[in-house]
Write a protein that holds these residues in place. Sequence first.
Motif, PDB file in Angstrom:
ATOM      1  N   MET A   1      40.381  51.814  43.313  1.00  0.00           N
ATOM      2  CA  MET A   1      39.504  50.889  42.638  1.00  0.00           C
ATOM      3  C   MET A   1      38.649  50.171  43.688  1.00  0.00           C
ATOM      4  O   MET A   1      39.121  49.807  44.757  1.00  0.00           O
ATOM      5  CB  MET A   1      40.328  49.861  41.856  1.00  0.00           C
ATOM      6  CG  MET A   1      39.496  48.733  41.282  1.00  0.00           C
ATOM      7  SD  MET A   1      40.432  47.443  40.440  1.00  0.00           S
ATOM      8  CE  MET A   1      41.042  48.351  39.050  1.00  0.00           C
ATOM      9  N   LYS A   2      37.389  49.965  43.353  1.00  0.00           N
ATOM     10  CA  LYS A   2      36.491  49.222  44.235  1.00  0.00           C
ATOM     11  C   LYS A   2      36.899  47.756  44.280  1.00  0.00           C
ATOM     12  O   LYS A   2      37.383  47.198  43.310  1.00  0.00           O
ATOM     13  CB  LYS A   2      35.047  49.315  43.725  1.00  0.00           C
ATOM     14  CG  LYS A   2      34.482  50.711  43.744  1.00  0.00           C
ATOM     15  CD  LYS A   2      34.160  51.123  45.154  1.00  0.00           C
ATOM     16  CE  LYS A   2      33.494  52.482  45.162  1.00  0.00           C
ATOM     17  NZ  LYS A   2      33.192  52.912  46.515  1.00  0.00           N
ATOM     18  N   LYS A   3      36.672  47.138  45.432  1.00  0.00           N
ATOM     19  CA  LYS A   3      36.969  45.714  45.612  1.00  0.00           C
ATOM     20  C   LYS A   3      35.753  44.879  45.221  1.00  0.00           C
ATOM     21  O   LYS A   3      34.620  45.369  45.212  1.00  0.00           O
ATOM     22  CB  LYS A   3      37.281  45.404  47.079  1.00  0.00           C
ATOM     23  CG  LYS A   3      38.473  46.110  47.653  1.00  0.00           C
ATOM     24  CD  LYS A   3      38.712  45.683  49.095  1.00  0.00           C
ATOM     25  CE  LYS A   3      37.637  46.238  50.015  1.00  0.00           C
ATOM     26  NZ  LYS A   3      37.904  45.987  51.448  1.00  0.00           N
ATOM     27  N   VAL A   4      36.011  43.593  44.965  1.00  0.00           N
ATOM     28  CA  VAL A   4      34.948  42.624  44.753  1.00  0.00           C
ATOM     29  C   VAL A   4      34.875  41.753  46.000  1.00  0.00           C
ATOM     30  O   VAL A   4      35.897  41.235  46.459  1.00  0.00           O
ATOM     31  CB  VAL A   4      35.214  41.753  43.503  1.00  0.00           C
ATOM     32  CG1 VAL A   4      34.175  40.648  43.382  1.00  0.00           C
ATOM     33  CG2 VAL A   4      35.240  42.612  42.248  1.00  0.00           C
ATOM     34  N   GLY A   5      33.695  41.614  46.551  1.00  0.00           N
ATOM     35  CA  GLY A   5      33.486  40.730  47.685  1.00  0.00           C
ATOM     36  C   GLY A   5      32.952  39.399  47.187  1.00  0.00           C
ATOM     37  O   GLY A   5      31.995  39.370  46.414  1.00  0.00           O
ATOM     38  N   ILE A   6      33.585  38.326  47.597  1.00  0.00           N
ATOM     39  CA  ILE A   6      33.154  36.995  47.178  1.00  0.00           C
ATOM     40  C   ILE A   6      32.750  36.215  48.416  1.00  0.00           C
ATOM     41  O   ILE A   6      33.534  36.078  49.355  1.00  0.00           O
ATOM     42  CB  ILE A   6      34.284  36.255  46.432  1.00  0.00           C
ATOM     43  CG1 ILE A   6      34.727  37.059  45.218  1.00  0.00           C
ATOM     44  CG2 ILE A   6      33.812  34.857  46.027  1.00  0.00           C
ATOM     45  CD1 ILE A   6      35.931  36.462  44.499  1.00  0.00           C
ATOM     46  N   ILE A   7      31.520  35.711  48.394  1.00  0.00           N
ATOM     47  CA  ILE A   7      30.997  34.957  49.509  1.00  0.00           C
ATOM     48  C   ILE A   7      30.566  33.590  48.983  1.00  0.00           C
ATOM     49  O   ILE A   7      29.881  33.507  47.968  1.00  0.00           O
ATOM     50  CB  ILE A   7      29.777  35.652  50.153  1.00  0.00           C
ATOM     51  CG1 ILE A   7      30.114  37.098  50.529  1.00  0.00           C
ATOM     52  CG2 ILE A   7      29.296  34.889  51.378  1.00  0.00           C
ATOM     53  CD1 ILE A   7      29.625  38.097  49.542  1.00  0.00           C
ATOM     54  N   MET A   8      30.990  32.551  49.666  1.00  0.00           N
ATOM     55  CA  MET A   8      30.534  31.204  49.309  1.00  0.00           C
ATOM     56  C   MET A   8      29.834  30.608  50.509  1.00  0.00           C
ATOM     57  O   MET A   8      30.166  30.920  51.654  1.00  0.00           O
ATOM     58  CB  MET A   8      31.697  30.334  48.839  1.00  0.00           C
ATOM     59  CG  MET A   8      32.739  30.044  49.876  1.00  0.00           C
ATOM     60  SD  MET A   8      34.165  29.191  49.205  1.00  0.00           S
ATOM     61  CE  MET A   8      35.410  30.457  49.444  1.00  0.00           C
ATOM     62  N   LEU A  24      40.089  37.587  38.640  1.00  0.00           N
ATOM     63  CA  LEU A  24      40.257  38.898  39.271  1.00  0.00           C
ATOM     64  C   LEU A  24      41.732  39.241  39.429  1.00  0.00           C
ATOM     65  O   LEU A  24      42.125  40.397  39.207  1.00  0.00           O
ATOM     66  CB  LEU A  24      39.535  38.938  40.618  1.00  0.00           C
ATOM     67  CG  LEU A  24      38.007  38.861  40.536  1.00  0.00           C
ATOM     68  CD1 LEU A  24      37.403  38.675  41.924  1.00  0.00           C
ATOM     69  CD2 LEU A  24      37.424  40.089  39.850  1.00  0.00           C
ATOM     70  N   GLU A  25      42.547  38.257  39.802  1.00  0.00           N
ATOM     71  CA  GLU A  25      43.992  38.501  39.900  1.00  0.00           C
ATOM     72  C   GLU A  25      44.573  38.866  38.538  1.00  0.00           C
ATOM     73  O   GLU A  25      45.383  39.790  38.432  1.00  0.00           O
ATOM     74  CB  GLU A  25      44.702  37.272  40.469  1.00  0.00           C
ATOM     75  CG  GLU A  25      44.481  37.102  41.945  1.00  0.00           C
ATOM     76  CD  GLU A  25      45.082  35.826  42.510  1.00  0.00           C
ATOM     77  OE1 GLU A  25      45.526  34.946  41.734  1.00  0.00           O
ATOM     78  OE2 GLU A  25      45.094  35.702  43.748  1.00  0.00           O
ATOM     79  N   GLN A  26      44.166  38.160  37.501  1.00  0.00           N
ATOM     80  CA  GLN A  26      44.645  38.443  36.147  1.00  0.00           C
ATOM     81  C   GLN A  26      44.301  39.872  35.733  1.00  0.00           C
ATOM     82  O   GLN A  26      45.098  40.536  35.071  1.00  0.00           O
ATOM     83  CB  GLN A  26      44.015  37.450  35.162  1.00  0.00           C
ATOM     84  CG  GLN A  26      44.407  37.638  33.723  1.00  0.00           C
ATOM     85  CD  GLN A  26      43.680  36.657  32.806  1.00  0.00           C
ATOM     86  OE1 GLN A  26      43.215  35.608  33.215  1.00  0.00           O
ATOM     87  NE2 GLN A  26      43.567  37.016  31.557  1.00  0.00           N
ATOM     88  N   LEU A  27      43.145  40.349  36.148  1.00  0.00           N
ATOM     89  CA  LEU A  27      42.702  41.700  35.795  1.00  0.00           C
ATOM     90  C   LEU A  27      43.139  42.755  36.814  1.00  0.00           C
ATOM     91  O   LEU A  27      42.800  43.924  36.682  1.00  0.00           O
ATOM     92  CB  LEU A  27      41.184  41.724  35.640  1.00  0.00           C
ATOM     93  CG  LEU A  27      40.659  40.928  34.455  1.00  0.00           C
ATOM     94  CD1 LEU A  27      39.150  40.758  34.549  1.00  0.00           C
ATOM     95  CD2 LEU A  27      41.058  41.587  33.131  1.00  0.00           C
ATOM     96  N   GLU A  28      43.881  42.329  37.847  1.00  0.00           N
ATOM     97  CA  GLU A  28      44.409  43.227  38.877  1.00  0.00           C
ATOM     98  C   GLU A  28      43.312  43.944  39.655  1.00  0.00           C
ATOM     99  O   GLU A  28      43.385  45.144  39.925  1.00  0.00           O
ATOM    100  CB  GLU A  28      45.382  44.237  38.254  1.00  0.00           C
ATOM    101  CG  GLU A  28      46.547  43.594  37.526  1.00  0.00           C
ATOM    102  CD  GLU A  28      47.406  44.593  36.770  1.00  0.00           C
ATOM    103  OE1 GLU A  28      47.501  45.764  37.205  1.00  0.00           O
ATOM    104  OE2 GLU A  28      47.985  44.189  35.741  1.00  0.00           O
ATOM    105  N   ILE A  29      42.298  43.183  40.042  1.00  0.00           N
ATOM    106  CA  ILE A  29      41.176  43.720  40.806  1.00  0.00           C
ATOM    107  C   ILE A  29      41.276  43.180  42.231  1.00  0.00           C
ATOM    108  O   ILE A  29      41.344  41.966  42.430  1.00  0.00           O
ATOM    109  CB  ILE A  29      39.831  43.314  40.184  1.00  0.00           C
ATOM    110  CG1 ILE A  29      39.726  43.862  38.760  1.00  0.00           C
ATOM    111  CG2 ILE A  29      38.670  43.812  41.040  1.00  0.00           C
ATOM    112  CD1 ILE A  29      38.538  43.342  37.987  1.00  0.00           C
ATOM    113  N   PRO A  30      41.270  44.061  43.223  1.00  0.00           N
ATOM    114  CA  PRO A  30      41.324  43.586  44.607  1.00  0.00           C
ATOM    115  C   PRO A  30      40.022  42.889  45.015  1.00  0.00           C
ATOM    116  O   PRO A  30      38.941  43.245  44.518  1.00  0.00           O
ATOM    117  CB  PRO A  30      41.538  44.874  45.422  1.00  0.00           C
ATOM    118  CG  PRO A  30      41.027  45.970  44.550  1.00  0.00           C
ATOM    119  CD  PRO A  30      41.222  45.528  43.130  1.00  0.00           C
ATOM    120  N   PHE A  31      40.148  41.909  45.894  1.00  0.00           N
ATOM    121  CA  PHE A  31      38.967  41.159  46.323  1.00  0.00           C
ATOM    122  C   PHE A  31      39.192  40.580  47.704  1.00  0.00           C
ATOM    123  O   PHE A  31      40.322  40.497  48.194  1.00  0.00           O
ATOM    124  CB  PHE A  31      38.638  40.031  45.327  1.00  0.00           C
ATOM    125  CG  PHE A  31      39.737  39.016  45.169  1.00  0.00           C
ATOM    126  CD1 PHE A  31      39.811  37.912  46.008  1.00  0.00           C
ATOM    127  CD2 PHE A  31      40.705  39.171  44.181  1.00  0.00           C
ATOM    128  CE1 PHE A  31      40.833  36.980  45.866  1.00  0.00           C
ATOM    129  CE2 PHE A  31      41.724  38.243  44.027  1.00  0.00           C
ATOM    130  CZ  PHE A  31      41.785  37.143  44.873  1.00  0.00           C
TER     131      PHE A  31
END
Length: 165
Positions: A1-8, A24-31
Amino acid sequence: MKKVGIIMGSDSDLPIIRKATDMLEQLEIPFEVHIYSAHRTPDQARNFARSARENGFGVLIAAAGMAAHLAGAIAANTTLPVIGIPCKSSVLDGMDALLSTVMMPSGIPVATVAINGGANAALLAAQMIAISDTDLAARLDAKRANDALAVLKKDAAVAAEFLKS
């Protein structure tokens, strides 16, 4: 699965980012989460965006307040989808960030969610990844069904209260 990158742009955006990471954790998506400023660390922000695809990311989320140039700076350096979260500031209640995030020039799109819309940014990222991930699509469908059920339970309670008269 593709990851999500979060930048602040600043750690002051962290409460908004936590809404996204929780979803994202609830949906089991890596980030991954990083602090890169479009103005103070432009080289790091640019390098992250330019290498994101080869580093396994499928969508990037950028959160910033005030001038909110971060999402646009990230989008200018990748063809991955970029979702901007305009963050509320003390000066213009986030309207400055909203307009800075949404008013991108033709050719450099940034999908934009509501001011402080961290959860919706994560959901939009999940929907993008779910285009090619049927397991994630099923988790999104289940979440929608559970959300609908929660509203219907509240409706039944309110209806019962007002039917007493």
